[in-house]
Design a protein around this motif. Structure first.
Motif, PDB file in Angstrom:
ATOM      1  N   HIS A  35     -33.672  -0.306 -11.137  1.00  0.00           N
ATOM      2  CA  HIS A  35     -33.151  -0.973 -12.327  1.00  0.00           C
ATOM      3  C   HIS A  35     -33.018  -2.453 -12.034  1.00  0.00           C
ATOM      4  N   MET A  36     -33.725  -3.245 -12.835  1.00  0.00           N
ATOM      5  CA  MET A  36     -33.826  -4.667 -12.592  1.00  0.00           C
ATOM      6  C   MET A  36     -33.909  -5.396 -13.918  1.00  0.00           C
ATOM      7  N   HIS A  37     -33.403  -6.614 -13.961  1.00  0.00           N
ATOM      8  CA  HIS A  37     -33.511  -7.427 -15.166  1.00  0.00           C
ATOM      9  C   HIS A  37     -34.977  -7.737 -15.455  1.00  0.00           C
ATOM     10  N   ARG A  38     -35.275  -8.032 -16.699  1.00  0.00           N
ATOM     11  CA  ARG A  38     -36.649  -8.247 -17.150  1.00  0.00           C
ATOM     12  C   ARG A  38     -37.296  -9.496 -16.551  1.00  0.00           C
ATOM     13  N   LYS A  39     -36.574 -10.602 -16.440  1.00  0.00           N
ATOM     14  CA  LYS A  39     -37.191 -11.843 -15.955  1.00  0.00           C
ATOM     15  C   LYS A  39     -37.727 -11.721 -14.530  1.00  0.00           C
ATOM     16  N   PRO A  40     -36.957 -11.169 -13.578  1.00  0.00           N
ATOM     17  CA  PRO A  40     -37.547 -11.000 -12.241  1.00  0.00           C
ATOM     18  C   PRO A  40     -38.806 -10.128 -12.262  1.00  0.00           C
ATOM     19  N   LEU A  41     -38.830  -9.121 -13.139  1.00  0.00           N
ATOM     20  CA  LEU A  41     -40.030  -8.280 -13.245  1.00  0.00           C
ATOM     21  C   LEU A  41     -41.204  -9.063 -13.819  1.00  0.00           C
ATOM     22  N   GLN A  42     -40.933  -9.932 -14.794  1.00  0.00           N
ATOM     23  CA  GLN A  42     -42.007 -10.762 -15.349  1.00  0.00           C
ATOM     24  C   GLN A  42     -42.542 -11.735 -14.289  1.00  0.00           C
ATOM     25  N   VAL A  43     -41.633 -12.295 -13.506  1.00  0.00           N
ATOM     26  CA  VAL A  43     -42.056 -13.198 -12.420  1.00  0.00           C
ATOM     27  C   VAL A  43     -42.906 -12.422 -11.411  1.00  0.00           C
ATOM     28  N   LEU A  44     -42.452 -11.228 -11.034  1.00  0.00           N
ATOM     29  CA  LEU A  44     -43.212 -10.395 -10.098  1.00  0.00           C
ATOM     30  C   LEU A  44     -44.602 -10.094 -10.645  1.00  0.00           C
ATOM     31  N   LEU A  45     -44.685  -9.717 -11.905  1.00  0.00           N
ATOM     32  CA  LEU A  45     -45.981  -9.409 -12.499  1.00  0.00           C
ATOM     33  C   LEU A  45     -46.901 -10.627 -12.471  1.00  0.00           C
ATOM     34  N   HIS A  46     -46.374 -11.794 -12.809  1.00  0.00           N
ATOM     35  CA  HIS A  46     -47.210 -12.998 -12.792  1.00  0.00           C
ATOM     36  C   HIS A  46     -47.699 -13.298 -11.366  1.00  0.00           C
ATOM     37  N   ILE A  79     -35.982 -15.687  -8.277  1.00  0.00           N
ATOM     38  CA  ILE A  79     -36.731 -15.310  -7.071  1.00  0.00           C
ATOM     39  C   ILE A  79     -35.788 -14.649  -6.060  1.00  0.00           C
ATOM     40  N   LYS A  80     -34.581 -15.191  -5.925  1.00  0.00           N
ATOM     41  CA  LYS A  80     -33.600 -14.608  -4.994  1.00  0.00           C
ATOM     42  C   LYS A  80     -33.262 -13.172  -5.396  1.00  0.00           C
ATOM     43  N   ARG A  81     -33.061 -12.924  -6.691  1.00  0.00           N
ATOM     44  CA  ARG A  81     -32.769 -11.564  -7.169  1.00  0.00           C
ATOM     45  C   ARG A  81     -33.962 -10.642  -6.937  1.00  0.00           C
ATOM     46  N   LEU A  82     -35.149 -11.167  -7.180  1.00  0.00           N
ATOM     47  CA  LEU A  82     -36.358 -10.380  -6.972  1.00  0.00           C
ATOM     48  C   LEU A  82     -36.506 -10.006  -5.503  1.00  0.00           C
ATOM     49  N   ARG A  83     -36.317 -10.966  -4.621  1.00  0.00           N
ATOM     50  CA  ARG A  83     -36.426 -10.677  -3.180  1.00  0.00           C
ATOM     51  C   ARG A  83     -35.369  -9.669  -2.735  1.00  0.00           C
ATOM     52  N   ALA A  84     -34.162  -9.773  -3.277  1.00  0.00           N
ATOM     53  CA  ALA A  84     -33.101  -8.817  -2.917  1.00  0.00           C
ATOM     54  C   ALA A  84     -33.526  -7.402  -3.326  1.00  0.00           C
ATOM     55  N   MET A  85     -34.078  -7.254  -4.519  1.00  0.00           N
ATOM     56  CA  MET A  85     -34.495  -5.933  -4.988  1.00  0.00           C
ATOM     57  C   MET A  85     -35.667  -5.399  -4.156  1.00  0.00           C
ATOM     58  N   LEU A  86     -36.563  -6.293  -3.733  1.00  0.00           N
ATOM     59  CA  LEU A  86     -37.732  -5.876  -2.959  1.00  0.00           C
ATOM     60  C   LEU A  86     -37.426  -5.725  -1.474  1.00  0.00           C
ATOM     61  N   GLY A  87     -36.227  -6.170  -1.040  1.00  0.00           N
ATOM     62  CA  GLY A  87     -35.910  -6.154   0.390  1.00  0.00           C
ATOM     63  C   GLY A  87     -36.779  -7.137   1.148  1.00  0.00           C
ATOM     64  N   ASP A  88     -36.972  -8.321   0.579  1.00  0.00           N
ATOM     65  CA  ASP A  88     -37.920  -9.303   1.112  1.00  0.00           C
ATOM     66  C   ASP A  88     -37.223 -10.541   1.679  1.00  0.00           C
ATOM     67  N   ASP A  89     -36.178 -10.348   2.457  1.00  0.00           N
ATOM     68  CA  ASP A  89     -35.468 -11.491   3.043  1.00  0.00           C
ATOM     69  C   ASP A  89     -36.360 -12.307   3.972  1.00  0.00           C
ATOM     70  N   ALA A  90     -37.328 -11.662   4.624  1.00  0.00           N
ATOM     71  CA  ALA A  90     -38.200 -12.348   5.583  1.00  0.00           C
ATOM     72  C   ALA A  90     -39.442 -12.947   4.925  1.00  0.00           C
ATOM     73  N   GLN A  91     -39.522 -12.895   3.595  1.00  0.00           N
ATOM     74  CA  GLN A  91     -40.655 -13.442   2.847  1.00  0.00           C
ATOM     75  C   GLN A  91     -41.992 -12.831   3.279  1.00  0.00           C
ATOM     76  N   GLN A  92     -41.994 -11.513   3.454  1.00  0.00           N
ATOM     77  CA  GLN A  92     -43.226 -10.805   3.781  1.00  0.00           C
ATOM     78  C   GLN A  92     -43.974 -10.369   2.533  1.00  0.00           C
ATOM     79  N   ILE A  93     -43.317 -10.500   1.349  1.00  0.00           N
ATOM     80  CA  ILE A  93     -43.953 -10.139   0.081  1.00  0.00           C
ATOM     81  C   ILE A  93     -44.213 -11.400  -0.740  1.00  0.00           C
ATOM     82  N   ILE A  94     -43.171 -12.182  -0.939  1.00  0.00           N
ATOM     83  CA  ILE A  94     -43.288 -13.427  -1.705  1.00  0.00           C
ATOM     84  C   ILE A  94     -42.906 -14.584  -0.799  1.00  0.00           C
ATOM     85  N   LYS A  95     -43.854 -15.429  -0.534  1.00  0.00           N
ATOM     86  CA  LYS A  95     -43.650 -16.574   0.364  1.00  0.00           C
ATOM     87  C   LYS A  95     -43.363 -17.816  -0.461  1.00  0.00           C
TER      88      LYS A  95
END
Length: 160
Positions: A35-46, A79-95
């Motif tokens: 469950h995630m807000h729409r804007k982080p999902l739109q950013v992820l999709l882009h 981006i911070k919320r998106l990384r938290a949901m993805l577990g991407d603190d080390a920027q291995q998904i979104i740099k």
């Protein structure tokens, strides 16, 4: 888009154990919806649509908040919320590409989906609409070929 490819909105993106379905804009981990807000999902999709490319902050702002002027804080918080949901603190998904924007760097696969309409939801009063966990359905007002209309209540404030 190349000739013969299905239209946008009909893809399922997979990276690691995460899957983003473009039709529903739903992110799932090992088959369980997150469950995630729409804007982080739109950013992820882009970012997924431009995987391995540097996407500037201005491009993200225009794609996800068209016509709005944003402070840097809005985008960095998203981006911070998106990384938290993805577990991407080390920027291995979104740099972060300092001074420019962001780049989706994780290996990703794309599955083209059939052009069929997504299954209809069997919503009931008391349910939470998809991607809106803080709202509750109160009463179905009507519906038709394009969907349903519901009276809803914001759980925290009681606004309808």
């Amino acid at each position: 888009m190349e000739s013969g490819e299905p239209e946008a909105g009909l893809r399922r993106w997979q990276f690691g154990e995460l899957v983003l379905d473009e039709r529903t804009l739903e992110l799932s981990l090992r088959g369980q919806p997150l469950h995630m807000h729409r804007k982080p999902l739109q950013v992820l999709l882009h970012l997924l649509q431009h995987a391995n490319e540097v996407v500037t902050k201005d491009e993200l702002a225009e794609a996800c908040w068209p016509g709005r002027i944003l402070s840097d804080t809005v985008l960095s918080t998203t981006i911070k919320r998106l990384r938290a949901m993805l577990g991407d603190d080390a920027q291995q998904i979104i740099k972060t590409v300092h001074g420019f924007g962001y780049r989706f760097v994780a290996p990703v696969s794309v599955e083209w989906l059939a052009a069929e309409a997504p299954a209809r939801l069997a919503l009931e009063p008391g349910d939470h609409p998809p991607l809106r966990p803080t709202w509750s359905l109160v009463e179905r007002i009507g519906g038709g070929g394009s969907g349903e209309v519901w009276r809803v209540r914001q759980d925290r404030t009681g606004d309808e």
